[in-house]
Design a protein around this motif. Sequence first.
Motif, PDB file in Angstrom:
ATOM      1  N   CYS A  60     -64.702 -69.317  74.093  1.00 11.68           N
ATOM      2  CA  CYS A  60     -66.066 -69.771  74.380  1.00 11.68           C
ATOM      3  C   CYS A  60     -66.971 -68.546  74.527  1.00 11.68           C
ATOM      4  O   CYS A  60     -66.616 -67.585  75.196  1.00 11.68           O
ATOM      5  CB  CYS A  60     -66.081 -70.609  75.652  1.00 11.68           C
ATOM      6  N   GLU A  62     -69.666 -68.200  76.220  1.00 10.94           N
ATOM      7  CA  GLU A  62     -70.363 -68.087  77.510  1.00 10.94           C
ATOM      8  C   GLU A  62     -69.599 -67.168  78.463  1.00 10.94           C
ATOM      9  O   GLU A  62     -68.417 -66.856  78.245  1.00 10.94           O
ATOM     10  CB  GLU A  62     -70.516 -69.475  78.144  1.00 10.94           C
ATOM     11  N   CYS A  64     -69.199 -67.602  82.005  1.00  9.82           N
ATOM     12  CA  CYS A  64     -68.949 -68.203  83.329  1.00  9.82           C
ATOM     13  C   CYS A  64     -67.772 -67.465  83.988  1.00  9.82           C
ATOM     14  O   CYS A  64     -66.644 -67.503  83.472  1.00  9.82           O
ATOM     15  CB  CYS A  64     -68.639 -69.688  83.173  1.00  9.82           C
ATOM     16  N   TYR A  66     -65.828 -67.851  86.361  1.00 11.60           N
ATOM     17  CA  TYR A  66     -64.656 -68.561  86.873  1.00 11.60           C
ATOM     18  C   TYR A  66     -63.725 -69.014  85.752  1.00 11.60           C
ATOM     19  O   TYR A  66     -62.635 -69.481  85.988  1.00 11.60           O
ATOM     20  CB  TYR A  66     -65.117 -69.807  87.662  1.00 11.60           C
ATOM     21  N   CYS A  67     -64.172 -68.902  84.505  1.00 19.32           N
ATOM     22  CA  CYS A  67     -63.551 -69.720  83.457  1.00 19.32           C
ATOM     23  C   CYS A  67     -62.534 -68.978  82.585  1.00 19.32           C
ATOM     24  O   CYS A  67     -62.855 -67.960  81.963  1.00 19.32           O
ATOM     25  CB  CYS A  67     -64.621 -70.329  82.563  1.00 19.32           C
ATOM     26  N   GLN A  69     -61.556 -69.817  79.812  1.00 23.88           N
ATOM     27  CA  GLN A  69     -61.783 -70.071  78.383  1.00 23.88           C
ATOM     28  C   GLN A  69     -62.860 -69.184  77.761  1.00 23.88           C
ATOM     29  O   GLN A  69     -63.124 -69.275  76.565  1.00 23.88           O
ATOM     30  CB  GLN A  69     -62.157 -71.528  78.177  1.00 23.88           C
ATOM     31  N   SER A  70     -63.492 -68.336  78.587  1.00 23.03           N
ATOM     32  CA  SER A  70     -64.512 -67.448  78.033  1.00 23.03           C
ATOM     33  C   SER A  70     -63.830 -66.384  77.174  1.00 23.03           C
ATOM     34  O   SER A  70     -62.808 -65.817  77.560  1.00 23.03           O
ATOM     35  CB  SER A  70     -65.281 -66.777  79.176  1.00 23.03           C
ATOM     36  N   ALA A 108     -64.458 -76.146  74.859  1.00 20.03           N
ATOM     37  CA  ALA A 108     -64.952 -74.829  75.286  1.00 20.03           C
ATOM     38  C   ALA A 108     -66.046 -74.366  74.328  1.00 20.03           C
ATOM     39  O   ALA A 108     -65.842 -73.473  73.506  1.00 20.03           O
ATOM     40  CB  ALA A 108     -63.805 -73.832  75.311  1.00 20.03           C
ATOM     41  N   TRP A 109     -67.170 -75.033  74.428  1.00 18.66           N
ATOM     42  CA  TRP A 109     -68.332 -74.731  73.588  1.00 18.66           C
ATOM     43  C   TRP A 109     -69.532 -74.405  74.470  1.00 18.66           C
ATOM     44  O   TRP A 109     -69.659 -74.941  75.573  1.00 18.66           O
ATOM     45  CB  TRP A 109     -68.737 -75.972  72.762  1.00 18.66           C
ATOM     46  N   ARG A 175     -76.562 -68.777  80.156  1.00 20.42           N
ATOM     47  CA  ARG A 175     -77.440 -69.960  80.101  1.00 20.42           C
ATOM     48  C   ARG A 175     -78.041 -70.140  81.488  1.00 20.42           C
ATOM     49  O   ARG A 175     -77.441 -69.740  82.481  1.00 20.42           O
ATOM     50  CB  ARG A 175     -76.676 -71.215  79.666  1.00 20.42           C
TER      51      ARG A 175
HETATM   52 FE1  SF4 Z   1     -68.440 -71.665  80.613  1.00 21.17          FE
HETATM   53 FE2  SF4 Z   1     -67.575 -74.065  79.667  1.00 21.17          FE
HETATM   54 FE3  SF4 Z   1     -67.406 -71.885  78.166  1.00 21.17          FE
HETATM   55 FE4  SF4 Z   1     -65.849 -72.090  80.280  1.00 21.17          FE
HETATM   56  S1  SF4 Z   1     -65.775 -73.411  78.508  1.00 21.17           S
HETATM   57  S2  SF4 Z   1     -66.978 -70.256  79.638  1.00 21.17           S
HETATM   58  S3  SF4 Z   1     -67.195 -73.192  81.683  1.00 21.17           S
HETATM   59  S4  SF4 Z   1     -69.275 -72.821  78.908  1.00 21.17           S
END
Ligand code: SF4
Length: 349
Positions: A60, A62, A64, A66-67, A69-70, A108-109, A175
């Motif tokens: 992803c 983004e 974030c 905590y994530c 998946q980034s 994860a977009w 974002r």
């Molecule tokens: Fe952020 Fe969602 Fe991407 Fe994780 S999957 S980095 S929470 S936008």
Amino acid sequence: MNQATAPLPLRHDWSRSEVEALFALPFADLMFRAQTVHRRFFDPNEVQVSTLLSIKTGTCPEDCKYCPQSVRYDTGLEAEQLMEVERVLESARAARDTGSTRFCMGAAWRSPKDRDLGVITAMVRGVKELGMETCMTLGMLEPNQARALAEAGLDYYNHNIDTSPEFYGEVITTRTFQQRLDTLANVREAGIKVCCGGIVGMGEERNDRVGMLLTLANLPEHPESVPINLLVRVEGTPLAGQDDLDPFEFVRTIAVARILMPASHVRLSAGRESMSDELQSLTFLAGANSIFYGERLLTTPNPACSRDTALFRRLGIRPAALPLQSEHVAAPQPAAPADTALFYDAARV
Ligand code: SF4
Ligand code: SAM
Ligand code: DTB
């Protein structure tokens, strides 16, 4: 109708000092208030059960913090492209057969591409044909995308504000908080029910938990579903080394959410894997009435089904049945009694 049974008005004008005062109540008083409100709107022994599936995993763009998946953090996660519809439906069938009534699909977009909408809407239609409610979380949505999902019959869209407007910039820079609110407005406008909450335990102050719940409660309409996630600390993410949140503060957050948004389902969401049964039970007493069931959230573990089944039985909790709606083709038919099937005969325990 006497005073005790008169409907409570839903408020959208909570002040910061009122919410602070709720958080500051002695624990027993806060729990009493939350339980009193809870019982005016819900059966306290009933918990809604949803199951999550990651339909597109990792990479992803983004940031974030905590994530897992980034694409910016090395968490060892194996990325997966958008799943085929039939594989998604297989998972949904399995979830339905264990007693889950809502299937939540996450991608994860940053936001979906219009070219993905055909496959996405086929997933929604297919899951609805199984007799389950549908939820998706795909990132930011434009109005036309929200309308396409609504036309396919999507019941809920999950898009979290994650934290207070003040703390938000510490967690996400790619974002804005306002963009999140815009997506929520697009979802509402399209007639899809809103699932919106946040994460605690990210190093925020109580003030931020106040600010997050205040934002949710003062939206023009309360989200029908309010997930309260306890940060799952994933190695490789910037928040991996966060300190534990005081468990009583977590319960307080749930109780305040219940009082502010009395008609909403408050979901005890991510983080259950690290919680004792006793802590989870306290959150149910505080007004949590929804969980994710199944051994994986999106990419991280969730409690074993056998543990959840046992907890429901020990507490006399029943999984909530689907609301009666003509568009649901069939009520989910749980498979023959299995250890992981949540339905049980309460008279026989
Ligand atoms: Fe952020 Fe969602 Fe991407 Fe994780 S999957 S980095 S929470 S936008
Ligand atoms: N990519 C989409 C988005 O962010 O809007 C949808 C999927 S995203 C994983 C959905 C939500 O999961 C996030 O908004 C966040 O609240 C929650 N989440 C993600 N990682 C988490 C973690 N490690 N602990 C707790 N909650 C988490
Ligand atoms: C929500 O508020 N929590 C869920 C759901 N909405 C999509 C996601 C939790 C994800 C936890 C981390 C993971 O498993 O990747």
